[in-house]
Motif scaffolding. Structure first.
Motif, PDB file in Angstrom:
ATOM      1  N   ARG A 100      -3.631 -55.869   7.273  1.00 38.53           N
ATOM      2  CA  ARG A 100      -4.281 -56.911   8.069  1.00 38.53           C
ATOM      3  C   ARG A 100      -5.748 -57.020   7.675  1.00 38.53           C
ATOM      4  O   ARG A 100      -6.468 -56.023   7.677  1.00 38.53           O
ATOM      5  N   GLY A 101      -6.163 -58.247   7.378  1.00 39.43           N
ATOM      6  CA  GLY A 101      -7.552 -58.523   7.040  1.00 39.43           C
ATOM      7  C   GLY A 101      -8.240 -59.276   8.163  1.00 39.43           C
ATOM      8  O   GLY A 101      -7.591 -60.044   8.888  1.00 39.43           O
ATOM      9  N   GLN A 102      -9.555 -59.059   8.283  1.00 41.39           N
ATOM     10  CA  GLN A 102     -10.333 -59.723   9.333  1.00 41.39           C
ATOM     11  C   GLN A 102     -11.762 -59.937   8.854  1.00 41.39           C
ATOM     12  O   GLN A 102     -12.368 -59.046   8.258  1.00 41.39           O
ATOM     13  N   VAL A 103     -12.294 -61.123   9.142  1.00 43.95           N
ATOM     14  CA  VAL A 103     -13.684 -61.427   8.803  1.00 43.95           C
ATOM     15  C   VAL A 103     -14.593 -60.681   9.769  1.00 43.95           C
ATOM     16  O   VAL A 103     -14.380 -60.687  10.972  1.00 43.95           O
ATOM     17  N   ILE A 104     -15.631 -60.073   9.209  1.00 44.63           N
ATOM     18  CA  ILE A 104     -16.625 -59.346  10.001  1.00 44.63           C
ATOM     19  C   ILE A 104     -17.890 -60.182  10.151  1.00 44.63           C
ATOM     20  O   ILE A 104     -18.516 -60.203  11.198  1.00 44.63           O
ATOM     21  N   SER A 105     -18.246 -60.873   9.069  1.00 47.29           N
ATOM     22  CA  SER A 105     -19.452 -61.698   9.068  1.00 47.29           C
ATOM     23  C   SER A 105     -19.233 -62.873   8.123  1.00 47.29           C
ATOM     24  O   SER A 105     -18.699 -62.701   7.029  1.00 47.29           O
ATOM     25  N   ALA A 106     -19.650 -64.069   8.573  1.00 46.45           N
ATOM     26  CA  ALA A 106     -19.462 -65.264   7.751  1.00 46.45           C
ATOM     27  C   ALA A 106     -20.768 -66.035   7.678  1.00 46.45           C
ATOM     28  O   ALA A 106     -21.112 -66.772   8.597  1.00 46.45           O
ATOM     29  N   GLY A 107     -21.491 -65.846   6.576  1.00 44.44           N
ATOM     30  CA  GLY A 107     -22.680 -66.636   6.313  1.00 44.44           C
ATOM     31  C   GLY A 107     -22.334 -67.770   5.369  1.00 44.44           C
ATOM     32  O   GLY A 107     -21.186 -67.908   4.931  1.00 44.44           O
ATOM     33  N   LYS A 108     -23.323 -68.586   5.040  1.00 49.75           N
ATOM     34  CA  LYS A 108     -23.071 -69.730   4.163  1.00 49.75           C
ATOM     35  C   LYS A 108     -22.636 -69.290   2.765  1.00 49.75           C
ATOM     36  O   LYS A 108     -21.750 -69.888   2.169  1.00 49.75           O
ATOM     37  N   ASN A 109     -23.278 -68.258   2.223  1.00 47.28           N
ATOM     38  CA  ASN A 109     -22.988 -67.840   0.853  1.00 47.28           C
ATOM     39  C   ASN A 109     -22.426 -66.435   0.720  1.00 47.28           C
ATOM     40  O   ASN A 109     -22.224 -65.964  -0.393  1.00 47.28           O
ATOM     41  N   LEU A 110     -22.186 -65.756   1.822  1.00 46.79           N
ATOM     42  CA  LEU A 110     -21.617 -64.417   1.751  1.00 46.79           C
ATOM     43  C   LEU A 110     -20.749 -64.177   2.973  1.00 46.79           C
ATOM     44  O   LEU A 110     -21.183 -64.377   4.107  1.00 46.79           O
ATOM     45  N   LEU A 111     -19.515 -63.763   2.711  1.00 39.46           N
ATOM     46  CA  LEU A 111     -18.596 -63.395   3.788  1.00 39.46           C
ATOM     47  C   LEU A 111     -18.258 -61.928   3.621  1.00 39.46           C
ATOM     48  O   LEU A 111     -18.089 -61.444   2.490  1.00 39.46           O
ATOM     49  N   VAL A 112     -18.160 -61.222   4.728  1.00 35.39           N
ATOM     50  CA  VAL A 112     -17.782 -59.815   4.730  1.00 35.39           C
ATOM     51  C   VAL A 112     -16.479 -59.710   5.507  1.00 35.39           C
ATOM     52  O   VAL A 112     -16.365 -60.245   6.612  1.00 35.39           O
ATOM     53  N   ALA A 113     -15.504 -59.017   4.920  1.00 35.97           N
ATOM     54  CA  ALA A 113     -14.209 -58.847   5.582  1.00 35.97           C
ATOM     55  C   ALA A 113     -13.711 -57.430   5.345  1.00 35.97           C
ATOM     56  O   ALA A 113     -14.078 -56.784   4.360  1.00 35.97           O
ATOM     57  N   GLU A 114     -12.884 -56.975   6.272  1.00 39.58           N
ATOM     58  CA  GLU A 114     -12.270 -55.664   6.115  1.00 39.58           C
ATOM     59  C   GLU A 114     -10.763 -55.807   6.215  1.00 39.58           C
ATOM     60  O   GLU A 114     -10.254 -56.817   6.700  1.00 39.58           O
ATOM     61  N   ALA A 115     -10.067 -54.775   5.757  1.00 40.55           N
ATOM     62  CA  ALA A 115      -8.601 -54.767   5.829  1.00 40.55           C
ATOM     63  C   ALA A 115      -8.134 -53.348   6.113  1.00 40.55           C
ATOM     64  O   ALA A 115      -8.760 -52.376   5.678  1.00 40.55           O
ATOM     65  N   VAL A 116      -7.032 -53.266   6.841  1.00 38.95           N
ATOM     66  CA  VAL A 116      -6.415 -51.978   7.155  1.00 38.95           C
ATOM     67  C   VAL A 116      -4.931 -52.082   6.821  1.00 38.95           C
ATOM     68  O   VAL A 116      -4.278 -53.075   7.163  1.00 38.95           O
ATOM     69  N   MET A 117      -4.407 -51.054   6.149  1.00 38.40           N
ATOM     70  CA  MET A 117      -3.004 -51.001   5.750  1.00 38.40           C
ATOM     71  C   MET A 117      -2.274 -49.972   6.614  1.00 38.40           C
ATOM     72  O   MET A 117      -2.792 -48.874   6.834  1.00 38.40           O
ATOM     73  N   TYR A 118      -1.062 -50.362   7.062  1.00 36.26           N
ATOM     74  CA  TYR A 118      -0.240 -49.501   7.916  1.00 36.26           C
ATOM     75  C   TYR A 118       1.122 -49.270   7.290  1.00 36.26           C
ATOM     76  O   TYR A 118       1.678 -50.169   6.653  1.00 36.26           O
ATOM     77  N   ASP A 119       1.669 -48.077   7.509  1.00 35.45           N
ATOM     78  CA  ASP A 119       3.012 -47.780   7.011  1.00 35.45           C
ATOM     79  C   ASP A 119       4.064 -48.209   8.037  1.00 35.45           C
ATOM     80  O   ASP A 119       3.733 -48.832   9.053  1.00 35.45           O
ATOM     81  N   THR A 120       5.321 -47.847   7.785  1.00 35.47           N
ATOM     82  CA  THR A 120       6.422 -48.281   8.651  1.00 35.47           C
ATOM     83  C   THR A 120       6.354 -47.678  10.050  1.00 35.47           C
ATOM     84  O   THR A 120       6.956 -48.202  10.979  1.00 35.47           O
ATOM     85  N   ARG A 121       5.602 -46.584  10.210  1.00 34.69           N
ATOM     86  CA  ARG A 121       5.441 -45.967  11.535  1.00 34.69           C
ATOM     87  C   ARG A 121       4.122 -46.391  12.196  1.00 34.69           C
ATOM     88  O   ARG A 121       3.689 -45.773  13.149  1.00 34.69           O
ATOM     89  N   ASN A 122       3.508 -47.447  11.641  1.00 33.97           N
ATOM     90  CA  ASN A 122       2.254 -47.999  12.155  1.00 33.97           C
ATOM     91  C   ASN A 122       1.081 -47.023  12.057  1.00 33.97           C
ATOM     92  O   ASN A 122       0.135 -47.093  12.834  1.00 33.97           O
ATOM     93  N   ARG A 123       1.164 -46.106  11.084  1.00 35.03           N
ATOM     94  CA  ARG A 123       0.048 -45.198  10.815  1.00 35.03           C
ATOM     95  C   ARG A 123      -0.864 -45.848   9.784  1.00 35.03           C
ATOM     96  O   ARG A 123      -0.385 -46.432   8.807  1.00 35.03           O
ATOM     97  N   GLU A 124      -2.157 -45.722   9.973  1.00 28.85           N
ATOM     98  CA  GLU A 124      -3.102 -46.227   8.980  1.00 28.85           C
ATOM     99  C   GLU A 124      -2.981 -45.382   7.722  1.00 28.85           C
ATOM    100  O   GLU A 124      -3.026 -44.154   7.782  1.00 28.85           O
ATOM    101  N   VAL A 125      -2.837 -46.059   6.571  1.00 28.68           N
ATOM    102  CA  VAL A 125      -2.737 -45.345   5.301  1.00 28.68           C
ATOM    103  C   VAL A 125      -3.900 -45.662   4.372  1.00 28.68           C
ATOM    104  O   VAL A 125      -4.161 -44.926   3.426  1.00 28.68           O
ATOM    105  N   ALA A 126      -4.595 -46.771   4.638  1.00 24.51           N
ATOM    106  CA  ALA A 126      -5.755 -47.132   3.810  1.00 24.51           C
ATOM    107  C   ALA A 126      -6.565 -48.190   4.538  1.00 24.51           C
ATOM    108  O   ALA A 126      -6.051 -48.899   5.397  1.00 24.51           O
ATOM    109  N   ARG A 127      -7.833 -48.275   4.152  1.00 28.95           N
ATOM    110  CA  ARG A 127      -8.690 -49.335   4.668  1.00 28.95           C
ATOM    111  C   ARG A 127      -9.726 -49.666   3.601  1.00 28.95           C
ATOM    112  O   ARG A 127      -9.984 -48.879   2.702  1.00 28.95           O
ATOM    113  N   GLY A 128     -10.284 -50.851   3.734  1.00 27.14           N
ATOM    114  CA  GLY A 128     -11.311 -51.255   2.781  1.00 27.14           C
ATOM    115  C   GLY A 128     -12.136 -52.388   3.352  1.00 27.14           C
ATOM    116  O   GLY A 128     -11.751 -53.027   4.332  1.00 27.14           O
ATOM    117  N   SER A 129     -13.287 -52.591   2.741  1.00 26.66           N
ATOM    118  CA  SER A 129     -14.123 -53.723   3.136  1.00 26.66           C
ATOM    119  C   SER A 129     -14.745 -54.310   1.878  1.00 26.66           C
ATOM    120  O   SER A 129     -14.966 -53.610   0.889  1.00 26.66           O
TER     121      SER A 129
END
Length: 153
Positions: A100-129
């Protein structure tokens, strides 16, 4: 009748699904305002020597989820990733995975977003921004975004 905003989200999804690189990792993308979700399959062909998924596959799903969350907020420009940090917190050897990805900040020329990855048991396995900027290329000219520019479909 579909709104312009809804049409933008569906066009982003179409652009993702026809991209050649997406064919290597069967995935399904959905886009909403400032958010995206990717469901990806896990295949033993993606494993490193220790029998779990190679980091490049975590990165691709995280970057894509953050990218399309950011792209949902910009209807005119094709964005590019200008930086991305990935944290892998758990080895994966089966799927499907939900990112799942989500915008954290949205400016005119720069957007910041993060994402979190979950396995089949809904455990977080990775994240990034990441940070995303307009590329100077128009979305409407990109393959798949406009229905009349479909390729590789």
């Amino acid at each position: 009748m579909m709104s312009a905003t809804e049409a933008h989200y569906r066009a982003l999804e179409r652009m993702f699904h026809i991209a050649s690189v997406t064919h290597f990792i069967p995935s399904k993308l959905t886009v909403e305002k400032g958010q995206s979700t990717i469901i990806s399959e896990v295949d033993p062909n993606y494993f490193h020597a220790a029998g779990s998924m190679h980091g490049c596959f975590y990165f691709k799903a995280l970057d894509d989820a953050a990218y399309f969350a950011a792209a949902s907020r910009n209807r005119s420009d094709f964005l590019v990733t200008t930086g991305f940090t990935t944290y892998i917190t758990r080895a994966v050897s089966e799927g499907p995975l939900t990112t799942r990805g989500q915008v954290i900040s949205a400016g005119k020329n720069l957007l910041v977003a993060e994402a979190v990855m979950y396995d089949t048991r809904n455990r977080e396995v990775a994240r990034g921004s990441g940070t995303f900027m307009p590329s100077g290329k128009l979305l409407k000219e990109q393959p798949g975004y406009a229905e009349d520019k479909l390729v590789n479909a």
